[in-house]
Design a protein around this motif. Structure first.
Motif, PDB file in Angstrom:
ATOM      1  N   UNK A   8      52.158  21.163  54.164  1.00 48.03           N
ATOM      2  CA  UNK A   8      52.186  19.974  54.654  1.00 48.03           C
ATOM      3  C   UNK A   8      50.951  18.842  55.495  1.00 48.03           C
ATOM      4  N   UNK A   9      50.041  19.352  55.375  1.00 49.82           N
ATOM      5  CA  UNK A   9      48.874  18.174  56.099  1.00 49.82           C
ATOM      6  C   UNK A   9      49.294  17.003  55.001  1.00 49.82           C
ATOM      7  N   UNK A  10      49.687  17.296  53.830  1.00 49.39           N
ATOM      8  CA  UNK A  10      49.387  16.637  52.555  1.00 49.39           C
ATOM      9  C   UNK A  10      50.306  14.742  53.016  1.00 49.39           C
ATOM     10  N   UNK A  11      51.240  15.186  54.536  1.00 49.46           N
ATOM     11  CA  UNK A  11      51.808  13.545  54.896  1.00 49.46           C
ATOM     12  C   UNK A  11      51.081  14.005  55.839  1.00 49.46           C
ATOM     13  N   UNK A  12      50.446  14.452  56.446  1.00 53.93           N
ATOM     14  CA  UNK A  12      50.509  13.676  58.344  1.00 53.93           C
ATOM     15  C   UNK A  12      49.165  13.720  58.238  1.00 53.93           C
ATOM     16  N   UNK A  13      48.174  14.507  57.509  1.00 55.28           N
ATOM     17  CA  UNK A  13      46.623  14.403  58.117  1.00 55.28           C
ATOM     18  C   UNK A  13      46.353  13.552  57.539  1.00 55.28           C
ATOM     19  N   UNK A  14      45.118  12.773  58.712  1.00 60.14           N
ATOM     20  CA  UNK A  14      44.492  11.781  58.138  1.00 60.14           C
ATOM     21  C   UNK A  14      43.143  12.520  57.203  1.00 60.14           C
ATOM     22  N   UNK A  15      42.753  13.452  57.364  1.00 62.29           N
ATOM     23  CA  UNK A  15      42.346  13.738  56.118  1.00 62.29           C
ATOM     24  C   UNK A  15      41.905  13.542  54.898  1.00 62.29           C
ATOM     25  N   UNK A  16      43.808  13.709  54.271  1.00 60.16           N
ATOM     26  CA  UNK A  16      44.050  13.681  52.918  1.00 60.16           C
ATOM     27  C   UNK A  16      44.508  12.540  52.841  1.00 60.16           C
ATOM     28  N   UNK A  17      44.741  11.447  53.742  1.00 63.94           N
ATOM     29  CA  UNK A  17      45.277  10.278  53.549  1.00 63.94           C
ATOM     30  C   UNK A  17      43.964   9.865  53.533  1.00 63.94           C
ATOM     31  N   UNK A  18      43.273   9.485  53.435  1.00 64.78           N
ATOM     32  CA  UNK A  18      41.458   9.951  53.997  1.00 64.78           C
ATOM     33  C   UNK A  18      41.805   9.339  51.990  1.00 64.78           C
ATOM     34  N   UNK A  19      41.679  10.939  51.803  1.00 65.79           N
ATOM     35  CA  UNK A  19      41.488  11.155  50.733  1.00 65.79           C
ATOM     36  C   UNK A  19      41.441   9.831  49.368  1.00 65.79           C
ATOM     37  N   UNK A  20      43.472  10.126  50.133  1.00 64.93           N
ATOM     38  CA  UNK A  20      44.211   9.033  49.175  1.00 64.93           C
ATOM     39  C   UNK A  20      43.470   7.784  48.732  1.00 64.93           C
ATOM     40  N   UNK A  21      43.183   7.374  50.154  1.00 72.40           N
ATOM     41  CA  UNK A  21      42.557   5.869  49.544  1.00 72.40           C
ATOM     42  C   UNK A  21      41.478   6.051  49.218  1.00 72.40           C
ATOM     43  N   UNK A  22      40.077   7.106  49.470  1.00 73.21           N
ATOM     44  CA  UNK A  22      38.890   6.979  48.651  1.00 73.21           C
ATOM     45  C   UNK A  22      38.953   6.866  46.851  1.00 73.21           C
ATOM     46  N   UNK A  23      40.613   7.920  46.502  1.00 73.83           N
ATOM     47  CA  UNK A  23      40.329   7.995  45.274  1.00 73.83           C
ATOM     48  C   UNK A  23      40.902   7.235  44.654  1.00 73.83           C
ATOM     49  N   UNK A  24      42.915   7.845  45.171  1.00 77.12           N
ATOM     50  CA  UNK A  24      43.674   7.975  44.274  1.00 77.12           C
ATOM     51  C   UNK A  24      43.820   6.500  44.410  1.00 77.12           C
ATOM     52  N   UNK A  34      63.421   7.487  57.593  1.00 77.61           N
ATOM     53  CA  UNK A  34      62.502   7.739  58.644  1.00 77.61           C
ATOM     54  C   UNK A  34      62.673   8.710  59.555  1.00 77.61           C
ATOM     55  N   UNK A  35      63.708  10.284  58.784  1.00 72.98           N
ATOM     56  CA  UNK A  35      64.029  10.888  59.918  1.00 72.98           C
ATOM     57  C   UNK A  35      63.614  12.093  59.300  1.00 72.98           C
ATOM     58  N   UNK A  36      62.994  11.543  57.917  1.00 79.16           N
ATOM     59  CA  UNK A  36      62.231  12.795  57.617  1.00 79.16           C
ATOM     60  C   UNK A  36      60.964  12.654  58.339  1.00 79.16           C
ATOM     61  N   UNK A  37      60.108  11.824  58.116  1.00 83.37           N
ATOM     62  CA  UNK A  37      58.604  11.357  58.602  1.00 83.37           C
ATOM     63  C   UNK A  37      58.702  11.819  60.335  1.00 83.37           C
ATOM     64  N   UNK A  38      60.147  11.797  60.752  1.00 82.02           N
ATOM     65  CA  UNK A  38      60.427  12.443  62.240  1.00 82.02           C
ATOM     66  C   UNK A  38      59.691  14.345  62.080  1.00 82.02           C
ATOM     67  N   UNK A  39      60.038  14.612  61.351  1.00 81.16           N
ATOM     68  CA  UNK A  39      60.838  16.051  61.452  1.00 81.16           C
ATOM     69  C   UNK A  39      59.721  16.847  60.442  1.00 81.16           C
TER      70      UNK A  39
END
Ligand code: FE2
Length: 432
Positions: A34-50, A359-364
């Motif tokens: 689940x952290x792939x959608x919410x964890x700032x570490x994964x978000x940063x990896x997306x920025x730096x690589x993807x 937007x609903x999915x995001x909250x959940x």
């Protein structure tokens, strides 16, 4: 598409409709963390690589139609100038070379252009008047005698990889990336029939959404949700049990789902009358044939148009959906816009159904109750995308609890397709 490819996909549609479990040997898909959608570490990896290493849809030739035309493009979080330069080749064709540069003056880092679109003989930074050609060379600066040893030849604008597929312009921030054609692989061949080189841009809009960009995109890479989210809009026009997914290397994917014969007219009526692309094969005319190009392009291609959607992060819990419509030359007047209603005021009903729910999915998914995502065979394209993401990021760079297991192996990547073997074996068995 060749007739034998069409026949194979038609057979696979019946195979999909008839199976009572996933194809033989198709792996169980471990939960996506689940952290792939919410964890700032994964978000940063997306920025730096993807976002840094992928080919990204940036523009269309109609936005920079003549030599000197430029556009400022910032969707990927970097300021980029895309400019139409005179070609350096000697073929007599003086147009068509599209360049991309960081919009960062080599002097003090000021923006070289500040308007979204324009046309200029030189790109001149308004801070101190440093002037660059459309090829990025620094050719003039104010008071050059006050600089000691300034070598203009090493002070050009910093280039960004920029390549075209037909009239579509892509950029890549990675100097070592493969060519765009290599990146697309077999998709580049499959796209020939859609004549990307003849498409005209008729609409391009940006929509802010309140969800992670992958939540928005994933709604467009599976048909499992169609009957519940789109019961009256998409579901009648798309036979989801006959959908055939194909996985390509680099995380790309394709779906082809037939439209029931009695709904064919309704499907075409979604688009106003206009010229069609005569080289598009039967499947493009009668099915929903949609491509996902890693990381963020989704496009249902047809004989009527090439209308990509692109999804861009805007923080970890917001994103921007970009809707494009391109079509063969429709002559004068406004062209089609597949994705909006009321003259571009709001998204089309289908996209509204997806985006409102996003937007609903995001909250959940931000709740403590969200741990991971068990994907079905029908949603294999999402899993395949995530495997490719980890490969690009570098698996060792990803915290263990955020990785996906690499369970879909090359046997399932085009042109391999164990379903065909299984189908033939079943046919032989029932004939014998
Ligand atoms: Fe949807």
């Amino acid at each position: 598409m060749e007739q034998h490819d069409i026949d194979r996909i038609r057979d696979l549609m019946e195979f999909e409709a008839g199976r009572t479990e996933p194809p033989k040997d198709f792996p169980a898909l471990p939960d996506l963390p689940g952290g792939r959608y919410t964890d700032p570490r994964f978000f940063e990896l997306e920025q730096q690589h993807i976002w840094r290493k992928s080919w990204l849809l940036a523009s269309h030739i109609d936005e920079v139609p003549e030599v000197g035309c430029y556009r400022l493009w910032e969707n990927a979080g970097q300021p980029v100038i895309i400019v139409h330069a005179a070609s350096t080749n000697s073929g007599g064709d003086s147009t068509g070379q599209i360049n991309a540069f960081y919009n960062t003056c080599s002097h003090r880092g000021a923006p070289v252009v500040t308007d979204e679109f324009g046309k200029r003989p030189l790109l001149t930074c308004k801070y101190h008047g440093w002037s660059y050609t459309h090829s990025g060379d620094l050719i003039a600066l104010r008071d050059p005698e006050d600089f000691r040893d300034l070598d203009k030849s090493c002070r050009g604008l910093r280039p960004i990889r920029c390549e075209r597929f037909g009239n579509f312009i892509f950029v890549n921030f990675d100097d070592d990336a493969p060519s765009l054609l290599d990146w697309l692989g077999p998709i580049a061949d499959e796209w020939q029939e859609f004549q990307f080189e003849k498409s005209r841009l008729s609409a391009r809009h940006i929509w802010d959404l309140d969800c992670n960009w992958k939540i928005a995109m994933e709604a467009n890479t599976e048909v499992y949700h169609v009957r519940s989210i789109h019961p009256t809009t998409v579901a009648p026009m798309l036979d989801d049990r006959r959908n055939v997914n194909t996985l390509y290397r680099n995380g790309h994917g394709r779906m082809i789902a037939p439209t029931p014969a009695n709904m064919q007219g309704a499907r075409e009526a979604r688009v106003q009358d206009g010229p069609t692309i005569d080289t598009v094969s039967e499947l493009g005319r009668t099915c929903t044939q949609s491509y996902g190009v890693f990381p963020n392009w989704v496009s249902p291609l047809s004989h009527q148009m090439i209308p990509p959607l692109a999804f861009w992060p805007n923080g970890i819990n917001r994103c921007r959906l970009e809707t494009w419509t391109t079509a063969p030359d429709w002559g004068d007047g406004p062209g089609p816009d597949l994705w909006t209603q009321n003259n571009g005021e709001s998204l089309s009903p289908v996209l509204l159904e997806d985006t409102v729910f996003g937007a609903w999915i995001q909250k959940s998914v931000e709740s403590w109750g969200f741990k991971g995502v068990p994907l079905s065979y029908q949603e294999a394209r999402i899993y395949h995308w995530n495997q490719a993401a980890d490969t690009m990021i570098g698996i060792d760079n990803i915290p263990e609890e955020l990785r996906v297991e690499q369970v879909i192996d090359d046997r399932w990547i085009f042109p391999n397709d164990p379903r065909v073997t299984q189908m033939q074996a079943e046919k032989a068995a029932s004939a014998g």
